[in-house]
Design a protein around this motif. Structure first.
Motif, PDB file in Angstrom:
ATOM      1  N   LEU A 135     -20.081 -73.142 -49.944  1.00  0.00           N
ATOM      2  CA  LEU A 135     -21.328 -73.646 -49.354  1.00  0.00           C
ATOM      3  C   LEU A 135     -21.214 -73.740 -47.838  1.00  0.00           C
ATOM      4  O   LEU A 135     -22.159 -73.400 -47.111  1.00  0.00           O
ATOM      5  N   LEU A 136     -20.061 -74.196 -47.359  1.00  0.00           N
ATOM      6  CA  LEU A 136     -19.866 -74.315 -45.909  1.00  0.00           C
ATOM      7  C   LEU A 136     -19.822 -72.947 -45.244  1.00  0.00           C
ATOM      8  O   LEU A 136     -20.392 -72.742 -44.177  1.00  0.00           O
ATOM      9  N   ARG A 137     -19.148 -71.996 -45.888  1.00  0.00           N
ATOM     10  CA  ARG A 137     -19.040 -70.645 -45.302  1.00  0.00           C
ATOM     11  C   ARG A 137     -20.406 -69.959 -45.220  1.00  0.00           C
ATOM     12  O   ARG A 137     -20.708 -69.255 -44.266  1.00  0.00           O
ATOM     13  N   SER A 138     -21.208 -70.174 -46.278  1.00  0.00           N
ATOM     14  CA  SER A 138     -22.503 -69.489 -46.319  1.00  0.00           C
ATOM     15  C   SER A 138     -23.545 -70.171 -45.435  1.00  0.00           C
ATOM     16  O   SER A 138     -24.630 -69.634 -45.234  1.00  0.00           O
ATOM     17  N   GLY A 139     -23.208 -71.358 -44.941  1.00  0.00           N
ATOM     18  CA  GLY A 139     -24.157 -72.086 -44.103  1.00  0.00           C
ATOM     19  C   GLY A 139     -25.163 -72.891 -44.907  1.00  0.00           C
ATOM     20  O   GLY A 139     -26.073 -73.491 -44.342  1.00  0.00           O
ATOM     21  N   LEU A 140     -24.992 -72.930 -46.234  1.00  0.00           N
ATOM     22  CA  LEU A 140     -25.905 -73.717 -47.069  1.00  0.00           C
ATOM     23  C   LEU A 140     -25.514 -75.194 -47.106  1.00  0.00           C
ATOM     24  O   LEU A 140     -26.218 -76.008 -47.694  1.00  0.00           O
ATOM     25  N   ALA A 141     -24.358 -75.516 -46.539  1.00  0.00           N
ATOM     26  CA  ALA A 141     -24.002 -76.918 -46.276  1.00  0.00           C
ATOM     27  C   ALA A 141     -23.808 -77.031 -44.773  1.00  0.00           C
ATOM     28  O   ALA A 141     -23.265 -76.114 -44.153  1.00  0.00           O
ATOM     29  N   ARG A 169     -28.165 -84.155 -32.649  1.00  0.00           N
ATOM     30  CA  ARG A 169     -28.464 -82.717 -32.817  1.00  0.00           C
ATOM     31  C   ARG A 169     -28.377 -82.314 -34.291  1.00  0.00           C
ATOM     32  O   ARG A 169     -27.719 -81.345 -34.665  1.00  0.00           O
ATOM     33  N   MET A 170     -29.059 -83.081 -35.139  1.00  0.00           N
ATOM     34  CA  MET A 170     -29.109 -82.769 -36.567  1.00  0.00           C
ATOM     35  C   MET A 170     -30.228 -81.774 -36.802  1.00  0.00           C
ATOM     36  O   MET A 170     -31.319 -82.112 -37.283  1.00  0.00           O
ATOM     37  N   SER A 171     -29.953 -80.559 -36.458  1.00  0.00           N
ATOM     38  CA  SER A 171     -30.919 -79.477 -36.611  1.00  0.00           C
ATOM     39  C   SER A 171     -30.133 -78.177 -36.613  1.00  0.00           C
ATOM     40  O   SER A 171     -28.942 -78.164 -36.306  1.00  0.00           O
ATOM     41  N   GLY A 172     -30.777 -77.114 -36.989  1.00  0.00           N
ATOM     42  CA  GLY A 172     -30.056 -75.841 -37.001  1.00  0.00           C
ATOM     43  C   GLY A 172     -30.863 -74.724 -37.639  1.00  0.00           C
ATOM     44  O   GLY A 172     -32.085 -74.850 -37.841  1.00  0.00           O
ATOM     45  N   ILE A 173     -30.161 -73.671 -37.926  1.00  0.00           N
ATOM     46  CA  ILE A 173     -30.774 -72.498 -38.554  1.00  0.00           C
ATOM     47  C   ILE A 173     -29.838 -72.042 -39.664  1.00  0.00           C
ATOM     48  O   ILE A 173     -28.628 -71.974 -39.459  1.00  0.00           O
ATOM     49  N   TYR A 174     -30.388 -71.792 -40.835  1.00  0.00           N
ATOM     50  CA  TYR A 174     -29.556 -71.201 -41.886  1.00  0.00           C
ATOM     51  C   TYR A 174     -30.246 -69.948 -42.409  1.00  0.00           C
ATOM     52  O   TYR A 174     -31.459 -69.786 -42.260  1.00  0.00           O
ATOM     53  N   HIS A 175     -29.447 -69.083 -42.988  1.00  0.00           N
ATOM     54  CA  HIS A 175     -29.991 -67.827 -43.484  1.00  0.00           C
ATOM     55  C   HIS A 175     -30.289 -67.947 -44.971  1.00  0.00           C
ATOM     56  O   HIS A 175     -29.395 -68.244 -45.764  1.00  0.00           O
ATOM     57  N   SER A 227     -30.292 -79.015 -48.477  1.00  0.00           N
ATOM     58  CA  SER A 227     -30.064 -80.366 -49.013  1.00  0.00           C
ATOM     59  C   SER A 227     -29.046 -80.320 -50.145  1.00  0.00           C
ATOM     60  O   SER A 227     -28.112 -81.132 -50.194  1.00  0.00           O
ATOM     61  N   ALA A 228     -29.240 -79.378 -51.066  1.00  0.00           N
ATOM     62  CA  ALA A 228     -28.333 -79.278 -52.218  1.00  0.00           C
ATOM     63  C   ALA A 228     -26.922 -78.924 -51.753  1.00  0.00           C
ATOM     64  O   ALA A 228     -25.935 -79.500 -52.227  1.00  0.00           O
ATOM     65  N   GLY A 229     -26.807 -77.988 -50.816  1.00  0.00           N
ATOM     66  CA  GLY A 229     -25.491 -77.582 -50.327  1.00  0.00           C
ATOM     67  C   GLY A 229     -24.795 -78.692 -49.569  1.00  0.00           C
ATOM     68  O   GLY A 229     -23.605 -78.968 -49.783  1.00  0.00           O
ATOM     69  N   THR A 230     -25.528 -79.371 -48.689  1.00  0.00           N
ATOM     70  CA  THR A 230     -24.935 -80.452 -47.888  1.00  0.00           C
ATOM     71  C   THR A 230     -24.568 -81.638 -48.774  1.00  0.00           C
ATOM     72  O   THR A 230     -23.579 -82.327 -48.526  1.00  0.00           O
ATOM     73  N   SER A 231     -25.359 -81.842 -49.841  1.00  0.00           N
ATOM     74  CA  SER A 231     -25.031 -82.901 -50.799  1.00  0.00           C
ATOM     75  C   SER A 231     -23.647 -82.653 -51.399  1.00  0.00           C
ATOM     76  O   SER A 231     -22.855 -83.585 -51.561  1.00  0.00           O
TER      77      SER A 231
END
Lengths: 144, 318
Positions: free
Chosen positions: B103-109, B177-183, B238-242
């Motif tokens: 999840l961390l590698r894919s940017g979903l967390a 800076r709780m913001s960003g971009i994910y693919h 949300s699911a990934g960061t959870s």
């Protein structure tokens, strides 16, 4: 949905370098923990090492609260298990400890990145989180 | 029949798990009453099979295994609640650790989003674990029943928002800076996001941490709605960061249970292995199964387990 063009996130697309480093270390630690857990369980059930609690005593003991179970079984609390690794059932704690401690090296690896960037807020959060985990793992709360 | 094959297989697996769980007491009694020395291995084997089935369900339902594990195993197995909660945390932790790196590698967390929330939730989870181990079992069991029934209601009623629109971040979220971009691979496009209501999110995560510690539940069921509906984070993120948050919060609480001797490895190891093998199958079922079927199945299981925990705690059904 917020389009990328509508906001300035201050961050590029894709995970940061420190996030990728965190993931890599977590992967190693998780694999090591699972491998040790499975291997030590095989050692335990095969009876390669003597068990602190005999198999046949387990059903009588696992119905008890943790405190009573410890008194009856003589199993260690806190980190005392490290001195009893010659027992098959105590050896199982090694894999559990690696899994439970897997996040600590990952968090330590974040420190240089945040320090170099002078990101004091996240440096402080990371140190605080390391402190919380070390406190939990220390056994300060270990007296049953 | 062919169209319903995955549902049929899962239904069969659930029935097999239920039969194993239900037959355990009779097996134990047949072996000589409530203290069947010759049948010690029946229970770890049964908990392995039940966890295997739970793992198959948990992944497609988008929840961690702990929330199913604790009420079911405490309700239908002879293990003391202390060991069930310790094992529940380890099961949830192992699942989160297994998913975390990907999840961390894919940017979903997102590390930056997760760290502040994790800090408060971890500290609260330690307090929760200490409180949970100090309270009388009947009170914890009753509260667990109520909590599980509330979770079932939450799953039934809660809305989800794939891409919540956040016009402006709050001051704290902006400062951190709780913001960003994910693919998003499903739509092959970059999605921008930013957090809102950060102080409320931090407060709610503190409460979630306490619940995780008291009951030994992985808290994905609560993390995702708070991140998604309160803080305005896209559902996938949300699911990934959870999952990332759970990998730290559950370890903080698990240490308390480990150090207090509330972890019985002969229960914990088969549970972890069973849950992970089941999750492996569940991840494949996810591609072919209707999520509504899984969701309804999980709600039904939670209702059953919640009623069982409540009645057991109140002394109506020992």
């Amino acid at each position: 949905m917020v389009g990328v063009s509508e906001m300035n996130t201050g961050r590029g697309s894709g995970p940061s370098a420190e996030q990728l480093r965190y993931a890599r270390i977590l992967d190693y630690a998780m694999r090591a923990g699972l491998a040790v857990l499975v291997a030590s369980f095989a050692v335990y059930v095969a009876g390669v090492l003597p068990a602190q609690v005999p198999f046949e005593a387990l059903p009588r003991l696992w119905v008890l609260p943790a405190g009573e179970y410890l008194r009856e079984s003589g199993m260690p609390t806190g980190w005392a298990w490290l001195a009893m690794l010659d027992r098959g059932d105590v050896l199982l704690f090694s894999g559990v400890a690696i899994l439970a401690g897997a996040s600590l090296p990952c968090l330590f690896a974040l420190v240089p990145a945040y320090a170099a960037r002078k990101d004091w807020a996240y440096l402080g959060i990371t140190f605080a989180l390391i402190g919380v985990l070390l406190l939990a793992a220390s056994g300060v709360f270990g007296s049953p | 029949m062919n169209n319903n094959k995955p549902e049929f297989i899962l239904g069969l697996a659930c029935c097999a798990g239920a039969v194993v769980a239900a037959s355990c007491p009779s097996l134990a009694l047949a072996a000589g009453g409530p203290d069947p020395a010759a049948a010690w291995w029946v229970w770890p084997l049964a908990v392995f099979f039940v966890c295997f089935v739970l793992g198959m369900i948990a992944v497609p339902a988008g929840i961690g295994g702990g929330v199913l594990f604790v009420p079911i195993v405490s309700g239908f197995f002879p293990f003391h609640l202390d060991f069930v909660r310790g094992t529940g945390l380890l099961v949830a932790l192992a699942s989160a650790l297994a998913a975390g790196p990907g999840l961390l590698r894919s940017g979903l967390a997102d590390l930056r989003l997760g760290l502040p929330l994790t800090l408060l939730a971890s500290a609260a989870a330690i307090v929760g674990a200490l409180v949970g181990l100090a309270l009388p079992v009947a009170i914890v069991e009753t509260a667990l029943g109520v909590t599980i029934l509330c979770i079932a209601a939450l799953m039934w009623r809660a809305k989800k928002s794939a891409y919540p629109g956040v016009a402006r971040p709050d001051a704290l979220g902006a400062a951190l800076r709780m913001s960003g971009i994910y693919h998003d691979h499903a739509f092959a496009r970059d999605i921008g996001w930013q957090a809102q209501r950060t102080p409320l999110g931090l407060l709610l995560f503190t409460g979630i941490g306490v619940l995780a510690g008291v009951f030994g539940l992985g808290a994905g069921w609560a993390n995702v709605p708070v991140l998604n509906l309160v803080m305005g984070v896209p559902l996938k993120l949300s699911a990934g960061t959870s999952g990332f948050i759970l990998s730290i919060v559950d370890s903080a609480a698990a240490w308390v249970y480990i150090n207090k001797g509330a972890l019985l490895a002969v229960i914990a190891v088969p549970s972890v292995i069973g849950m992970m093998l089941g999750a492996f199958i569940g991840a494949r079922l996810l591609r072919v199964m209707k999520t509504s079927v899984i969701r309804n199945l999980v709600i039904a299981i939670l209702l059953l387990a919640g009623v069982r925990a409540l009645t057991k705690g109140l002394g109506w059904w020992a």
